[in-house]
Design an enzyme around this catalytic site. Structure first.
Site, PDB file in Angstrom:
ATOM      1  N   ASP A 425      82.621  24.478  31.040  1.00  0.00           N
ATOM      2  CA  ASP A 425      81.541  24.342  29.975  1.00  0.00           C
ATOM      3  C   ASP A 425      81.565  23.182  28.724  1.00  0.00           C
ATOM      4  OD1 ASP A 425      80.110  26.303  31.104  1.00  0.00           O
ATOM      5  OD2 ASP A 425      80.683  27.973  29.562  1.00  0.00           O
TER       6      ASP A 425
HETATM    7  P1  NAP Z   1      84.919  28.085  31.122  1.00  0.00           P
HETATM    8  O1  NAP Z   1      83.510  27.388  30.798  1.00  0.00           O
HETATM    9  O2  NAP Z   1      84.704  29.677  31.139  1.00  0.00           O
HETATM   10  O3  NAP Z   1      85.478  27.543  32.496  1.00  0.00           O
HETATM   11  C1  NAP Z   1      86.747  28.067  32.974  1.00  0.00           C
HETATM   12  C2  NAP Z   1      86.808  27.363  34.423  1.00  0.00           C
HETATM   13  O4  NAP Z   1      88.306  27.741  34.851  1.00  0.00           O
HETATM   14  C3  NAP Z   1      86.089  27.901  35.386  1.00  0.00           C
HETATM   15  O5  NAP Z   1      85.140  26.645  35.848  1.00  0.00           O
HETATM   16  C4  NAP Z   1      87.045  28.364  36.655  1.00  0.00           C
HETATM   17  O6  NAP Z   1      86.592  27.715  37.895  1.00  0.00           O
HETATM   18  C5  NAP Z   1      88.306  27.917  36.175  1.00  0.00           C
HETATM   19  N1  NAP Z   1      89.393  28.784  36.497  1.00  0.00           N
HETATM   20  C6  NAP Z   1      89.527  29.950  36.070  1.00  0.00           C
HETATM   21  N2  NAP Z   1      90.610  30.735  36.500  1.00  0.00           N
HETATM   22  C7  NAP Z   1      91.412  29.601  37.129  1.00  0.00           C
HETATM   23  C8  NAP Z   1      92.724  29.663  37.446  1.00  0.00           C
HETATM   24  N3  NAP Z   1      93.510  30.472  37.664  1.00  0.00           N
HETATM   25  N4  NAP Z   1      93.305  28.425  37.708  1.00  0.00           N
HETATM   26  C9  NAP Z   1      92.427  27.058  37.622  1.00  0.00           C
HETATM   27  N5  NAP Z   1      91.188  27.189  37.148  1.00  0.00           N
HETATM   28  C10 NAP Z   1      90.534  28.439  36.855  1.00  0.00           C
HETATM   29  O7  NAP Z   1      86.043  27.411  30.158  1.00  0.00           O
HETATM   30  P2  NAP Z   1      85.786  26.753  28.802  1.00  0.00           P
HETATM   31  O8  NAP Z   1      85.543  25.148  29.389  1.00  0.00           O
HETATM   32  O9  NAP Z   1      87.291  26.850  28.052  1.00  0.00           O
HETATM   33  O10 NAP Z   1      84.654  27.185  27.936  1.00  0.00           O
HETATM   34  C11 NAP Z   1      84.658  28.307  27.327  1.00  0.00           C
HETATM   35  C12 NAP Z   1      83.370  28.818  27.460  1.00  0.00           C
HETATM   36  O11 NAP Z   1      83.302  30.347  26.370  1.00  0.00           O
HETATM   37  C13 NAP Z   1      82.290  28.373  26.630  1.00  0.00           C
HETATM   38  O12 NAP Z   1      80.852  28.421  27.311  1.00  0.00           O
HETATM   39  C14 NAP Z   1      82.084  28.703  25.029  1.00  0.00           C
HETATM   40  O13 NAP Z   1      80.726  28.568  24.760  1.00  0.00           O
HETATM   41  C15 NAP Z   1      82.456  30.307  25.434  1.00  0.00           C
HETATM   42  N6  NAP Z   1      82.830  30.984  24.255  1.00  0.00           N
HETATM   43  C16 NAP Z   1      84.050  30.717  23.736  1.00  0.00           C
HETATM   44  C17 NAP Z   1      84.408  31.145  22.690  1.00  0.00           C
HETATM   45  C18 NAP Z   1      85.708  30.788  21.947  1.00  0.00           C
HETATM   46  O14 NAP Z   1      85.835  31.327  20.877  1.00  0.00           O
HETATM   47  N7  NAP Z   1      86.553  30.044  22.527  1.00  0.00           N
HETATM   48  C19 NAP Z   1      83.274  31.963  21.853  1.00  0.00           C
HETATM   49  C20 NAP Z   1      82.462  32.219  22.509  1.00  0.00           C
HETATM   50  C21 NAP Z   1      82.041  31.819  23.698  1.00  0.00           C
HETATM   51  P3  NAP Z   1      87.167  28.180  39.241  1.00  0.00           P
HETATM   52  O15 NAP Z   1      86.627  30.012  39.021  1.00  0.00           O
HETATM   53  O16 NAP Z   1      86.540  27.470  40.295  1.00  0.00           O
HETATM   54  O17 NAP Z   1      88.596  28.326  39.274  1.00  0.00           O
END
Ligand code: NAP
Length: 498
Positions: A425
């Site tokens: 994301d």
């Molecule tokens: P993300 O959008 O959740 O994407 C994570 C990606 O990691 C997935 O596409 C997944 O694809 C891949 N993945 C999962 N396990 C894996 C593994 N073992 N090896 C390799 N790849 C793996 O993560 P992000 O880009 O860090 O974004 C964070 C999200 O959380 C945002 O939408 C944000 O708004 C939300 N959020 C975060 C917080 C915060 O405080 N950090 C708070 C509220 C909301 P595959 O399944 O194809 O592997």
């Protein structure tokens, strides 16, 4: 003794503030946690010397509580994986809210007790002075008399009474709300409503809780107090259930702020300065964090609480389709070795795979070959604020190689290779270009602007928002499929051979 107790509370409060200040930078965060922990131990131990604590039974109860809670917390904190941290924060936060509400319950029931005792004494006095008076009339007269000068509020003191009742409401809401947040993040609860017209039911329960809270000032009936607490607990449940899992970290931060506020109010009711200061500090820090997270996701708090983004997003968009171009670890290693600048963008998947150590090993090999390498961190990458910073610090990555989004975004255009490992994301260009996307407007890392992008992920899985990512289909992007740690290990072995 009282002076020593008050001085200890003051010292504990200073340690909380200094600890929180130190926690704002990864370099000093560990020190900050220790300072705040020492403050908490001091504030807890000094209870043994507080004038209000008397009797062996009470000392034994305190020791049992500290031993049981300390052992439970020690065991669960040692056992929890890094990816389970948000759930644990939610659970512990709920305990804080519950503790504040429990203190309020004790304070209010004390007030009721003294009210009941006063009525009884008055009835006895009236019957002794007026032998002809019926008991019923004496009770009514005594109650009327007591209610003139005395309600629950005035037994606690009106101002303290108001804060105790407010603290009770906020604490109960934070307690059940945090438990729902824990259940959702832990995958134990998927429901987004408990009944039709859930939002209207929420307004009704909240209004009733306020009414019963006010009623506690005008009646000595324990039924009213019990109903007041039950409505507070129910409102916490009703409030959190409609919010989607994706928004839970923001909601936890909000409940954390509320818990701080409740603890501060109850500290006022108990006349405990350490609780007042700790509660206020947690309340304001939690509020700021909630705002920062909402801003980084380009959402207003009202939108997070009432729009149900998290649940709808997963059903959004069938995706751009098209073909993802694959790359093998050997070719990816060659590409990076011959680059002049490489940027690594970690995300939630790196945490799941625990790939940070191997990635750091790979980076060190690249550095030995003269490649400039930087890490770019999005404020909401992972599942909690600072998630990626913690992982990189754990792996030993120097802080001067880690850059925040605002500081590094302009550099992607001059970067030969960007490796996106487990992030989705936070690098989705739809946030910049697609007005219909649920994540439109969220600031992102502009990785698509770099010359080549290598995306490490296991398959076609979407990110937390459930929105497809056009970056993966772009001409300059190559997918390196596999578990993050396995891929990083293979990058290391391939780079070593070059
Ligand atoms: P993300 O959008 O959740 O994407 C994570 C990606 O990691 C997935 O596409 C997944 O694809 C891949 N993945 C999962 N396990 C894996 C593994 N073992 N090896 C390799 N790849 C793996 O993560 P992000 O880009 O860090 O974004 C964070 C999200 O959380 C945002 O939408 C944000 O708004 C939300 N959020 C975060 C917080 C915060 O405080 N950090 C708070 C509220 C909301 P595959 O399944 O194809 O592997």
């Amino acid at each position: 003794m009282d002076t020593i107790v008050q001085l200890s509370y003051f010292l504990a409060a200073v340690l909380f503030i200094l600890g929180l200040k130190a926690m704002s930078s990864p370099k000093t965060a560990r020190k900050g946690v220790i300072w705040a922990g020492v403050g908490m131990v001091l504030a807890t131990l000094v209870t043994f010397f507080h004038e209000s604590v008397t009797g062996v039974a009470n000392y034994i109860l305190i020791i049992i509580a500290i031993a049981a809670a300390g052992a439970g917390a020690w065991y669960s904190a040692k056992k929890v994986p890094m990816t389970g941290m948000p759930q644990m924060v939610a659970l512990y936060n709920g305990m804080g809210g519950g503790a504040a509400a429990a203190i309020a319950a004790v304070e209010i029931s004390h007030a009721l007790h003294s009210g009941g005792g006063a009525i009884k004494a008055k009835v006895e006095q009236l019957l002794a002075n007026n032998p002809d008076m019926s008991e019923k009339a004496a009770v009514a007269a005594a109650k009327a008399d007591i209610e003139v000068g005395g309600t629950v509020g005035s037994y606690l003191g009106t101002d303290v009474g108001i804060l105790a009742v407010l603290g009770a409401l906020i604490g109960t809401v934070a307690f059940t709300g945090s438990l729902v947040a824990w259940a959702k993040l832990d995958g134990r609860m998927q429901r987004n409503s408990l009944m039709p017209m859930q939002q209207y039911a929420n307004v009704l329960v909240f209004a009733l809780a306020i009414i019963f809270g006010i009623l506690t000032f005008f009646t000595t009936s324990p039924v009213v107090v019990v109903l007041f607490f039950a409505l507070g607990l129910l409102f916490g449940l009703f409030m959190a259930v409609p919010i989607g899992g994706a928004d839970m970290p923001v909601v936890i931060s909000l409940f954390n702020a509320l818990t701080g506020l409740a603890v501060g109010f109850e500290g006022y009711a108990l006349g405990n300065p350490a609780m007042i200061i700790a509660g206020t500090v947690v309340g304001s820090a939690g509020t700021l964090l909630t705002q920062l997270m909402a801003k980084a996701m380009n959402r207003s708090l009202a939108n997070v609480l009432f729009a149900g983004f998290g649940q709808g997003a997963a059903e959004q968009e069938a995706g751009p389709g098209g073909e993802m171009k694959e790359i093998q670890p050997e070719d990816a290693a060659i590409m990076c070795t011959y680059a002049s600048q490489v940027i690594i963008v970690p995300g939630y998947g790196m945490a799941v795979a625990q790939a940070q150590h191997k990635m750091w090993e790979f980076v060190q090999i690249l550095q030995d070959k003269g490649v400039t390498v930087k890490f770019a961190i999005h404020p909401v990458a992972g599942r909690m604020p600072g998630h990626m910073n913690v992982l990189l610090a754990e792996a030993g990555v120097p802080y001067d190689m880690i850059f925040d989004m605002e500081d590094i975004n302009a550099e992607f255009e001059q970067t030969d290779v960007t490796i996106v490992i487990g992030a989705n994301d936070v690098v989705n260009p739809a946030a910049r270009t697609d007005e219909s996307s649920p994540i439109y407007g969220m600031p992102i890392l502009d990785v698509d602007k770099s010359e080549n992008v290598i995306v490490v992920k296991r398959g076609r899985g979407a990110g937390f928002s459930g929105v497809e990512n056009k970056l993966f289909f772009a001409d300059n992007a190559r997918l390196l499929f596999g578990d993050g740690q396995k891929v990083a290990t293979s990058l290391v072995s391939n780079a070593k051979e070059l």
